[in-house]
Design a protein around this motif. Structure first.
Motif, PDB file in Angstrom:
ATOM      1  N   VAL A 391      42.751  25.097 -46.855  1.00  0.00           N
ATOM      2  CA  VAL A 391      42.861  24.787 -45.095  1.00  0.00           C
ATOM      3  C   VAL A 391      41.110  24.638 -44.984  1.00  0.00           C
ATOM      4  O   VAL A 391      40.303  24.633 -45.601  1.00  0.00           O
ATOM      5  CB  VAL A 391      42.204  26.652 -44.352  1.00  0.00           C
ATOM      6  N   GLU A 392      41.218  23.328 -44.190  1.00  0.00           N
ATOM      7  CA  GLU A 392      39.970  22.326 -44.392  1.00  0.00           C
ATOM      8  C   GLU A 392      40.168  22.059 -42.601  1.00  0.00           C
ATOM      9  O   GLU A 392      41.134  21.731 -41.763  1.00  0.00           O
ATOM     10  CB  GLU A 392      40.329  21.535 -44.733  1.00  0.00           C
ATOM     11  N   ALA A 393      39.212  22.459 -41.739  1.00  0.00           N
ATOM     12  CA  ALA A 393      38.628  21.947 -40.453  1.00  0.00           C
ATOM     13  C   ALA A 393      37.745  20.341 -40.928  1.00  0.00           C
ATOM     14  O   ALA A 393      36.480  21.355 -41.088  1.00  0.00           O
ATOM     15  CB  ALA A 393      38.338  22.890 -39.741  1.00  0.00           C
ATOM     16  N   LYS A 394      38.024  19.422 -39.340  1.00  0.00           N
ATOM     17  CA  LYS A 394      36.968  18.696 -39.361  1.00  0.00           C
ATOM     18  C   LYS A 394      36.678  18.058 -38.089  1.00  0.00           C
ATOM     19  O   LYS A 394      36.949  18.561 -37.199  1.00  0.00           O
ATOM     20  CB  LYS A 394      38.248  17.314 -40.669  1.00  0.00           C
ATOM     21  N   ALA A 395      35.329  18.290 -37.799  1.00  0.00           N
ATOM     22  CA  ALA A 395      34.575  17.548 -37.046  1.00  0.00           C
ATOM     23  C   ALA A 395      34.665  16.548 -36.637  1.00  0.00           C
ATOM     24  O   ALA A 395      33.801  16.197 -37.772  1.00  0.00           O
ATOM     25  CB  ALA A 395      34.100  18.818 -36.887  1.00  0.00           C
ATOM     26  N   THR A 396      34.808  15.809 -35.782  1.00  0.00           N
ATOM     27  CA  THR A 396      34.195  14.579 -35.536  1.00  0.00           C
ATOM     28  C   THR A 396      33.731  14.233 -34.153  1.00  0.00           C
ATOM     29  O   THR A 396      34.181  15.117 -32.967  1.00  0.00           O
ATOM     30  CB  THR A 396      35.251  13.904 -36.196  1.00  0.00           C
ATOM     31  N   GLY A 397      33.834  12.869 -33.344  1.00  0.00           N
ATOM     32  CA  GLY A 397      33.649  13.013 -31.558  1.00  0.00           C
ATOM     33  C   GLY A 397      32.311  12.698 -31.994  1.00  0.00           C
ATOM     34  O   GLY A 397      31.049  12.278 -32.188  1.00  0.00           O
ATOM     35  N   LEU A 398      32.342  13.098 -30.403  1.00  0.00           N
ATOM     36  CA  LEU A 398      30.668  13.168 -30.410  1.00  0.00           C
ATOM     37  C   LEU A 398      29.595  14.412 -29.838  1.00  0.00           C
ATOM     38  O   LEU A 398      30.044  15.131 -29.508  1.00  0.00           O
ATOM     39  CB  LEU A 398      30.324  12.791 -28.868  1.00  0.00           C
ATOM     40  N   VAL A 579      37.282  33.645 -41.197  1.00  0.00           N
ATOM     41  CA  VAL A 579      36.571  32.265 -39.392  1.00  0.00           C
ATOM     42  C   VAL A 579      35.465  31.783 -41.052  1.00  0.00           C
ATOM     43  O   VAL A 579      35.145  31.988 -41.636  1.00  0.00           O
ATOM     44  CB  VAL A 579      35.601  33.698 -39.790  1.00  0.00           C
ATOM     45  N   PHE A 580      35.219  30.566 -40.820  1.00  0.00           N
ATOM     46  CA  PHE A 580      34.808  29.144 -41.407  1.00  0.00           C
ATOM     47  C   PHE A 580      34.073  28.273 -39.925  1.00  0.00           C
ATOM     48  O   PHE A 580      34.950  28.381 -39.316  1.00  0.00           O
ATOM     49  CB  PHE A 580      35.365  28.452 -42.798  1.00  0.00           C
ATOM     50  N   GLY A 581      32.799  27.642 -41.493  1.00  0.00           N
ATOM     51  CA  GLY A 581      33.354  26.290 -39.856  1.00  0.00           C
ATOM     52  C   GLY A 581      31.326  26.053 -40.272  1.00  0.00           C
ATOM     53  O   GLY A 581      30.646  27.122 -40.450  1.00  0.00           O
ATOM     54  N   PRO A 582      31.048  25.359 -40.002  1.00  0.00           N
ATOM     55  CA  PRO A 582      29.181  25.277 -39.416  1.00  0.00           C
ATOM     56  C   PRO A 582      28.094  25.246 -38.701  1.00  0.00           C
ATOM     57  O   PRO A 582      29.039  25.986 -37.262  1.00  0.00           O
ATOM     58  CB  PRO A 582      29.467  23.467 -39.519  1.00  0.00           C
ATOM     59  N   THR A 583      27.135  25.457 -38.927  1.00  0.00           N
ATOM     60  CA  THR A 583      26.017  25.570 -37.860  1.00  0.00           C
ATOM     61  C   THR A 583      24.864  24.602 -38.470  1.00  0.00           C
ATOM     62  O   THR A 583      25.256  23.991 -38.719  1.00  0.00           O
ATOM     63  CB  THR A 583      25.170  26.210 -38.507  1.00  0.00           C
ATOM     64  N   HIS A 584      25.563  23.242 -36.688  1.00  0.00           N
ATOM     65  CA  HIS A 584      25.175  22.924 -37.101  1.00  0.00           C
ATOM     66  C   HIS A 584      23.455  22.145 -35.857  1.00  0.00           C
ATOM     67  O   HIS A 584      23.564  22.523 -35.014  1.00  0.00           O
ATOM     68  CB  HIS A 584      26.482  21.281 -35.862  1.00  0.00           C
ATOM     69  N   LEU A 585      22.437  21.705 -37.183  1.00  0.00           N
ATOM     70  CA  LEU A 585      21.573  20.660 -36.215  1.00  0.00           C
ATOM     71  C   LEU A 585      21.684  19.922 -36.224  1.00  0.00           C
ATOM     72  O   LEU A 585      21.322  18.686 -37.260  1.00  0.00           O
ATOM     73  CB  LEU A 585      20.489  21.233 -37.127  1.00  0.00           C
ATOM     74  N   PRO A 586      22.194  19.066 -35.431  1.00  0.00           N
ATOM     75  CA  PRO A 586      22.881  17.400 -35.309  1.00  0.00           C
ATOM     76  C   PRO A 586      21.473  17.032 -35.570  1.00  0.00           C
ATOM     77  O   PRO A 586      19.977  17.259 -35.743  1.00  0.00           O
ATOM     78  CB  PRO A 586      22.405  17.584 -33.295  1.00  0.00           C
ATOM     79  N   TRP A 591      24.583  10.330 -33.885  1.00  0.00           N
ATOM     80  CA  TRP A 591      24.847   9.114 -32.716  1.00  0.00           C
ATOM     81  C   TRP A 591      25.178   8.040 -33.110  1.00  0.00           C
ATOM     82  O   TRP A 591      24.391   7.311 -34.453  1.00  0.00           O
ATOM     83  CB  TRP A 591      23.620   9.518 -31.948  1.00  0.00           C
ATOM     84  N   PRO A 592      26.319   6.978 -32.391  1.00  0.00           N
ATOM     85  CA  PRO A 592      26.627   7.800 -31.249  1.00  0.00           C
ATOM     86  C   PRO A 592      28.188   8.521 -31.244  1.00  0.00           C
ATOM     87  O   PRO A 592      28.560   8.705 -30.729  1.00  0.00           O
ATOM     88  CB  PRO A 592      26.589   6.736 -30.057  1.00  0.00           C
ATOM     89  N   ILE A 593      28.424   8.233 -32.726  1.00  0.00           N
ATOM     90  CA  ILE A 593      29.694   9.338 -33.257  1.00  0.00           C
ATOM     91  C   ILE A 593      29.970   9.896 -34.563  1.00  0.00           C
ATOM     92  O   ILE A 593      28.177   9.187 -35.075  1.00  0.00           O
ATOM     93  CB  ILE A 593      31.113   8.070 -32.777  1.00  0.00           C
ATOM     94  N   MET A 594      29.895  10.487 -34.304  1.00  0.00           N
ATOM     95  CA  MET A 594      29.593  12.068 -35.489  1.00  0.00           C
ATOM     96  C   MET A 594      30.467  11.499 -36.986  1.00  0.00           C
ATOM     97  O   MET A 594      32.135  11.694 -36.371  1.00  0.00           O
ATOM     98  CB  MET A 594      29.774  13.087 -35.196  1.00  0.00           C
ATOM     99  N   PRO A 595      29.967  11.011 -37.866  1.00  0.00           N
ATOM    100  CA  PRO A 595      30.744  11.361 -38.929  1.00  0.00           C
ATOM    101  C   PRO A 595      31.345  12.633 -39.353  1.00  0.00           C
ATOM    102  O   PRO A 595      30.594  13.268 -39.122  1.00  0.00           O
ATOM    103  CB  PRO A 595      29.939  10.737 -40.056  1.00  0.00           C
ATOM    104  N   VAL A 596      32.882  12.618 -39.957  1.00  0.00           N
ATOM    105  CA  VAL A 596      33.826  13.708 -39.865  1.00  0.00           C
ATOM    106  C   VAL A 596      33.124  15.069 -40.827  1.00  0.00           C
ATOM    107  O   VAL A 596      31.853  14.256 -42.119  1.00  0.00           O
ATOM    108  CB  VAL A 596      34.764  13.821 -40.581  1.00  0.00           C
ATOM    109  N   ASP A 597      32.668  15.533 -40.467  1.00  0.00           N
ATOM    110  CA  ASP A 597      32.055  16.822 -41.257  1.00  0.00           C
ATOM    111  C   ASP A 597      33.223  17.838 -41.779  1.00  0.00           C
ATOM    112  O   ASP A 597      34.153  18.016 -40.747  1.00  0.00           O
ATOM    113  CB  ASP A 597      31.364  17.900 -40.095  1.00  0.00           C
ATOM    114  N   VAL A 598      33.530  18.299 -42.921  1.00  0.00           N
ATOM    115  CA  VAL A 598      34.100  19.352 -43.493  1.00  0.00           C
ATOM    116  C   VAL A 598      34.057  20.852 -44.203  1.00  0.00           C
ATOM    117  O   VAL A 598      32.681  20.790 -44.442  1.00  0.00           O
ATOM    118  CB  VAL A 598      34.666  18.060 -44.692  1.00  0.00           C
TER     119      VAL A 598
END
Length: 653
Positions: A391-398, A579-586, A591-598
């Motif tokens: 099971v995978e979640a991908k985060a992208t966008g701004l 529960v899974f997923g990132p703690t994001h230090l940008p 920027w300006p759009i985020m490459p996918v984090d998996v």
């Protein structure tokens, strides 16, 4: 999955019974899960009871009511007012119609106009973007029991400019959606608004690289799966695809056929909640802790997917049916994408003096994407030939932004562009796994790898072993990467051919859980995210990690409440939550759009099969029909009939 006809029929019952007004909105329309025993006993030709939950919000009063409509009876069978004005409160998710009016309400506020003029931004007010954002819960007297949003202001230089690049720092409006007014406006500081452009469309980027060559994915004989309505069969796997407005994609009744035996693995799997808590103490952002499913509905915000963009290969799409803000059916075409893809080497060995044996892994991908505000999330379920699930979640966008003094140091924000800062934050996804390992009678063991001090049990100092602890009662557990901690879900009734219970193991990534202080309101509301894995006894209706109505809820609902009784989970029908997923230090690269984090976790068979279930995979799985993928780079010439090579591992002159 609800059909358009079912939504329309259910709404017609409410209308007939006089339950609707001209100001009625529908924050939630969901299928009421049917009884599990009835589903398990279902055979073609049977009829399952179909019930629909309608949550109806009266926009002029802010009062919401739950109605359960039994479709076969054409009648309302349950009715309950949502206790939004009673501790611990809680509001239904927002509707698009409510969000659309927030900007007009804020811009009409004389206080907001004064604040913009004070900052010298009066010429940019028309193009300003005023966001509608869930406010969290802080016990503020003028917010308790009321339907509220907060709004931050971003500037645009032209109509389609990237507004997230120009945040107006220190300007915060709080809006009462029921009265349609700004109830408070806070204006502090004189930080210049970040100015650099951050548009990423093709016209803004200009010339693109020409060195990238095309990749074509073909399956000349078609895909290896078959689809009958919502039922899918692929390489021993069988399951049903579901979709709803809150959690999006759902996999139902997942089984693996082992010889003549169709063996259950997962009754129902989904990712029903995620929380995005921010670590910034500024007035603009201290309150941010979005619950993207419970406050906004992930499924309702899902994308229509496009071949060549979102999905690649030979694709099968499933449409999704949700209800619009007025309770009428709305189809999201091509909302779920399903395809096969190569996944590297499945197994390989080269025996001394012989050609290597190697087989290619393949996986079935079932996915969807949702856009909530500035972020986009992809949710992927992978089924593998060897019985594994991922099971995978991908985060992208701004990333979310604020303005600041260029070069300034801030312990809670990082500068990603001159004068533009992004706060530290987390994306904590929670999967709900209604497990059914060889049936509904399951247990969970926590397994650690442990070292043994040198001594009688370890005379040479080299030994290590494992420890298993049965999870006997409901509750949450933390991962431990230094101990290689996994959780084994086993059958209480079936054993494998070495006499051990058949099992799957949950393998976590084990990244940080909720960072907020235990005394904070976000910790109370998102308590599910304080542990990696929870085990609960199955109860109908216990579907949501943060409870039914996390929006403006004081906390304690969902998993803390589900597991409070501490009932036995040592055998019986149980549910795992992970529960899974990132703690994001940008980063500046975000920027300006985020490459996918998996981010991902795995469910892997562990003693479930009596031997490798992928021994029968043909050796031409990734090569043209009739070819072998096991050629040894020209060494075939001169081989004897047994395929022996003259030398193993070296070449001779």
């Amino acid at each position: 999955m609800l059909t358009a006809d079912e939504i329309a029929r259910g709404r017609a019952v409410l209308e007939r019974e006089g339950k609707l007004s001209e100001r009625s909105l529908f924050p939630t329309v969901m299928l009421v899960e049917p009884d599990k025993d009835a589903v398990r006993a279902f055979t073609p030709g049977d009829a399952l009871e179909r019930r629909v939950l309608f949550v109806v919000l009266e926009a002029d009063t802010g009062v919401s009511t739950e109605y359960v409509v039994a479709l076969q009876d054409d009648a309302i069978v349950d009715e309950r007012v949502v206790p939004s004005d009673t501790f611990p409160y809680g509001q239904p998710p927002y509707t698009l119609e409510e969000f659309m009016v927030v900007e007009d309400i804020v811009k009409a506020s004389p206080e907001w106009q004064t604040a913009m003029r004070r900052r010298g931004l009066e010429d940019r007010m028309d193009l300003a973007y005023c966001t509608p954002l869930a406010p969290g819960y802080f016990g503020y007297e003028d917010e308790i029991g009321r339907r509220m949003v907060r709004s931050l202001t971003f500037l645009r230089d032209f109509d389609h400019d990237n507004a997230w690049a120009h945040p107006v720092e220190g300007l915060l409006a709080t809006v009462n959606l029921t009265t349609g007014e700004v109830v408070s406006l806070q204006d502090e500081g004189d930080v210049p608004t970040a100015a650099p452009s951050a548009n990423y469309d093709a016209e803004s980027i200009g010339e693109v690289r020409k060195s990238l060559k095309p990749i074509e994915i073909t399956q000349p004989e078609g895909p290896s799966f078959s689809v009958d309505g919502g039922e899918v069969e692929w390489q021993n796997w069988k399951f049903r695809v579901g979709f709803n407005s809150r959690e999006g994609l759902v996999l139902n009744q997942l089984t693996f056929t082992d010889g003549d035996d169709e063996r259950p693995v997962l009754y129902r799997g989904s990712v029903p909640e995620m929380v995005v808590p921010y670590g910034d103490t500024s007035r603009n952002r201290y309150w941010i802790s979005y619950f993207d499913a419970g406050e906004y509905h992930l499924g309702k915000n899902a994308n229509s997917l496009a071949l060549g963009c979102d999905c690649l290969g030979v694709i099968h799409y499933f449409d999704g049916v949700v209800a619009d803000d007025h309770g009428r059916p709305a189809v999201i075409p091509q909302v779920v994408c399903m395809h096969e893809e190569d996944a590297g080497v499945l197994w390989k060995h080269t025996e001394m003096g012989y050609k290597p044996d190697v087989r290619r892994q393949r996986r079935l991908v079932i996915s969807y994407f949702a856009t909530v505000g500035n972020y986009d999330y992809g949710f992927y379920w992978y089924l593998y030939l060897d019985g594994s699930i991922e099971v995978e979640a991908k985060a992208t966008g701004l990333v979310f932004t604020g303005s600041g003094e260029p070069g300034a140091e801030d312990p809670h924000r990082l500068e990603i562009s001159p004068g533009l800062f992004a706060p530290v934050h987390q994306h904590l996804f929670c999967a709900r796994l209604d497990v059914e390992i060889d049936g509904p009678d399951n247990f969970v063991d926590e397994v650690d790898v442990v070292g043994i001090p040198k001594g009688d049990r370890n005379p040479y100092g080299n030994a290590f072993t494992w420890e298993r602890r049965r999870i006997e009662t409901e509750g949450g557990r933390l991962a431990d990467g230094l101990k290689g901690r996994t959780w084994h879900i086993g059958s209480a009734t079936r054993t494998n051919y070495v006499g051990k219970p058949t099992e799957y193991q949950l393998i976590p990534e084990g990244l940080p859980v909720l960072m907020a202080d235990p005394d904070s309101t976000v910790h109370a509301r998102a308590n599910f995210a304080a542990k990696h894995t929870w085990v609960s006894k199955y109860e109908p209706g216990e579907l949501w990690p943060a409870g039914d109505y996390p929006n403006q809820h004081a906390g304690g609902a969902g998993l803390p409440a589900y597991t409070e009784a501490g009932e036995s989970v040592d055998g019986g029908d149980i549910v795992l939550w992970h529960v899974f997923g990132p703690t994001h230090l940008p980063r500046t690269e975000d920027w300006p759009i985020m490459p996918v984090d998996v981010y991902r976790f795995k469910l892997k068979p562990n003693g479930f099969f009596d031997r490798n279930p992928a021994l029968d995979i043909p050796d031409w799985s990734a090569a043209p029909a009739g070819d072998s993928c096991c050629h040894a780079q020209g060494d075939d010439e001169g081989d004897d009939e047994g395929g022996r090579l003259p030398v193993f591992g070296v070449r001779t002159s």
